[in-house]
Design an enzyme around this catalytic site. Structure first.
Site, mmCIF file in Angstrom:
data_model
loop_
_atom_site.group_PDB
_atom_site.id
_atom_site.type_symbol
_atom_site.label_atom_id
_atom_site.label_comp_id
_atom_site.label_asym_id
_atom_site.label_seq_id
_atom_site.Cartn_x
_atom_site.Cartn_y
_atom_site.Cartn_z
ATOM 1 C CG ASP A 167 -1.439 -24.203 -57.942
ATOM 2 O OD1 ASP A 167 -0.862 -25.240 -57.595
ATOM 3 O OD2 ASP A 167 -2.432 -24.181 -58.698
ATOM 4 C CE1 TYR A 171 -11.836 -23.197 -57.368
ATOM 5 C CE2 TYR A 171 -9.860 -23.138 -56.003
ATOM 6 C CZ TYR A 171 -10.476 -23.361 -57.230
ATOM 7 O OH TYR A 171 -9.727 -23.751 -58.293
ATOM 8 C CB CYS A 184 -6.293 -21.880 -54.600
ATOM 9 S SG CYS A 184 -7.502 -20.547 -54.560
ATOM 10 C CG HIS A 194 13.730 -40.403 -27.974
ATOM 11 N ND1 HIS A 194 14.482 -39.270 -28.106
ATOM 12 C CD2 HIS A 194 12.534 -40.135 -28.558
ATOM 13 C CE1 HIS A 194 13.766 -38.339 -28.746
ATOM 14 N NE2 HIS A 194 12.592 -38.843 -29.026
ATOM 15 N NE ARG A 236 10.028 -43.084 -31.310
ATOM 16 C CZ ARG A 236 10.456 -41.855 -31.634
ATOM 17 N NH1 ARG A 236 9.609 -41.005 -32.206
ATOM 18 N NH2 ARG A 236 11.688 -41.463 -31.380
ATOM 19 C CE LYS A 293 13.602 -37.574 -36.148
ATOM 20 N NZ LYS A 293 12.767 -38.521 -35.419
ATOM 21 N NE ARG A 296 18.825 -39.596 -29.862
ATOM 22 C CZ ARG A 296 18.665 -40.052 -28.613
ATOM 23 N NH1 ARG A 296 19.690 -40.593 -27.969
ATOM 24 N NH2 ARG A 296 17.496 -39.984 -28.017
HETATM 25 N N1 PMH Z 1 16.534 -38.664 -30.990
HETATM 26 C C1 PMH Z 1 15.483 -39.350 -31.439
HETATM 27 C C2 PMH Z 1 15.459 -40.829 -31.279
HETATM 28 C C3 PMH Z 1 14.438 -38.672 -32.075
HETATM 29 O O1 PMH Z 1 13.398 -39.375 -32.531
HETATM 30 C C4 PMH Z 1 14.495 -37.260 -32.195
HETATM 31 C C5 PMH Z 1 13.401 -36.451 -32.806
HETATM 32 C C6 PMH Z 1 15.616 -36.590 -31.693
HETATM 33 C C7 PMH Z 1 16.616 -37.327 -31.088
HETATM 34 C C8 PMH Z 1 15.763 -35.091 -31.785
HETATM 35 O O2 PMH Z 1 14.811 -34.480 -30.990
HETATM 36 P P1 PMH Z 1 14.617 -32.887 -30.991
HETATM 37 O O3 PMH Z 1 14.239 -32.524 -32.386
HETATM 38 O O4 PMH Z 1 13.527 -32.654 -30.014
HETATM 39 O O5 PMH Z 1 15.929 -32.323 -30.592
HETATM 40 N N2 PMH Z 1 12.238 -37.148 -33.136
HETATM 41 C C9 PMH Z 1 11.036 -36.599 -33.327
HETATM 42 C C10 PMH Z 1 9.926 -37.378 -33.646
HETATM 43 O O6 PMH Z 1 9.975 -38.668 -33.827
HETATM 44 N N3 PMH Z 1 8.851 -36.632 -33.747
HETATM 45 O O7 PMH Z 1 9.215 -35.383 -33.499
HETATM 46 C C11 PMH Z 1 10.566 -35.348 -33.223
#
Ligand code: PMH
Length: 387
Positions: free
Chosen positions: A315, A266, A313, A166, A136, A41, A222
């Protein structure tokens, strides 16, 4: 090397061998039956979703996870055919689009299923998400779960392919809440089995969970941050090496000697005390190299640390050089030069944040150059998409 396909001398290097080795290390660490779902993602945490997804799949990851349907379609449009799960909420009216692209969605609301059932769907895979403590997304109420299960029996076009949850604290040493979540999930699996639902894909662990529970024997983990070679937290030490995939580089575009009393950038906040060699680096807050980094920030030049001086700055920023250095000299902002290294964690500490946030916020204005076996294999310059 002067890059031919973009015209600025600031780039991120993504080491695809590192992605491969991190996936392999986890695969070996995990139970034989447990496969890797690569979390790509947010453009693979800023590394580039398509290249990372391909490298992870080549290394043996079995499927992919993203947050948005848009991200899943982006991968499909690049020709990626592996199973993809969208972990975020998708509009029920977009269910047919998910089916068209063969993308599995996350479900946790009965109203979602009712609304999606009004659309043209023939067969859509869904992963049922339980909220075991993250608060969540996910089902947490037994009555709603009961109604949802009843609806699943009615709407045969929706198939429960997976069940998941999760963790909120898998990366912390205190494992009490981590264990509570694991137990709540086990209870939900029993609850589902009692109702004749035994999905073939269960998954609970993120990187921290996968590091700590190699034998949980669920079908998937995951894997996000550790696939990129970074630790989910300082406390968590995997029993194998993680290889950071992301490094950030630039080249000096200007070098001059300043005299006592001269000021820099700056606000003229930095005053030169003795003669100093100052270099200009073409990266700034417009690239996500934010102004706060001027406080303690430093870069590597010819294997030596060089502090950032004066305000950053949009850039460009200025650094104090160890001595006279040629224009065009390589500057490493994240990564190694010789025996010295600036890690993603160093940058995160300076910004009082977590390593996850850093590659995500280095903007698409910085081209991503993909390396495999020390050769450049692809370039992704999203913002100025002229390649
Ligand atoms: N599964 C879910 C539902 C997640 O949101 C995430 C990461 C992962 C797996 C992977 O986690 P990891 O990168 O710790 O292995 N989500 C997020 C989040 O929403 N903010 O930081 C990490």
């Amino acid at each position: 090397m002067v890059h031919q396909s973009f015209y600025r001398d600031t780039w991120a290097e993504i080491d695809l061998n590192a992605i491969r080795d991190n996936v392999t290390a986890f695969t070996e660490h995990l139970h034989d039956e447990t496969k890797v779902m690569a979390v790509v993602k947010a453009n693979a945490y800023g590394h580039g979703a398509i290249e990372v997804a391909k490298a992870a799949l080549e290394a043996g990851a079995d499927r992919l996870a993203v947050a948005l349907l848009d991200e899943a379609i982006h991968l499909r449009n690049a020709g990626i055919t592996a199973p993809i799960l969208v972990m975020g909420w998708v509009r029920p009216q977009d269910a047919p689009l998910a089916e068209k692209h063969d993308v599995a969605l996350t479900i946790f609301q009965k109203d979602w299923l009712r609304e999606a059932s009004l659309t043209e769907v023939n067969q859509l895979n869904l992963h049922l998400k339980f909220d075991t403590g993250m608060s969540r997304l996910g089902l947490r109420d037994e009555e709603e779960a009961q109604e949802l299960v009843a609806l699943f029996k009615k709407y045969k076009q929706f198939h429960i392919e997976g069940v998941y949850t999760h963790f909120a604290t898998a990366d912390e040493l205190d494992s009490s809440f981590f264990q509570i979540q694991q137990e709540r999930f086990r209870q939900w699996l029993i609850w589902l089995a009692d109702r004749g639902i035994e999905p073939k894909c269960c998954h609970v662990s993120n990187s921290a969970g996968a590091t700590r529970l190699p034998n949980d024997s669920y079908q998937f983990v995951r894997l996000g941050i550790s696939m990129y070679g970074l630790k989910p937290s300082a406390e968590l030490n995997p029993p194998f090496d993680l290889k950071p995939a992301f490094s950030l580089h630039s080249r000096l575009v200007h070098v001059k000697e300043l005299l006592p009393g001269d000021t820099i950038s700056y606000g003229a906040t930095y005053t030169v005390e003795e003669k100093e060699w100052i270099g200009t680096v073409p990266i700034g807050y417009g690239d996500g190299w934010i102004r706060r980094l001027a406080r303690e920030g430093r870069v590597l030049i010819n294997g030596e640390f060089a502090p950032i001086v004066g305000r950053i700055c949009m850039d460009q920023c200025m650094v104090r050089l160890p001595g006279k250095v040629d224009v065009g000299t390589k500057v490493t902002l994240i990564g190694k030069q010789g025996s010295r290294e600036i890690t993603m964690d160093n940058i995160a500490e300076q910004l009082e944040t977590i390593n996850y946030e850093i590659p995500c916020t280095l903007t698409a204005r910085i081209p991503r150059v993909y390396m495999k076996d020390k050769e450049e294999v692809a370039v992704n310059h999203q913002e100025l998409n002229f390649l």
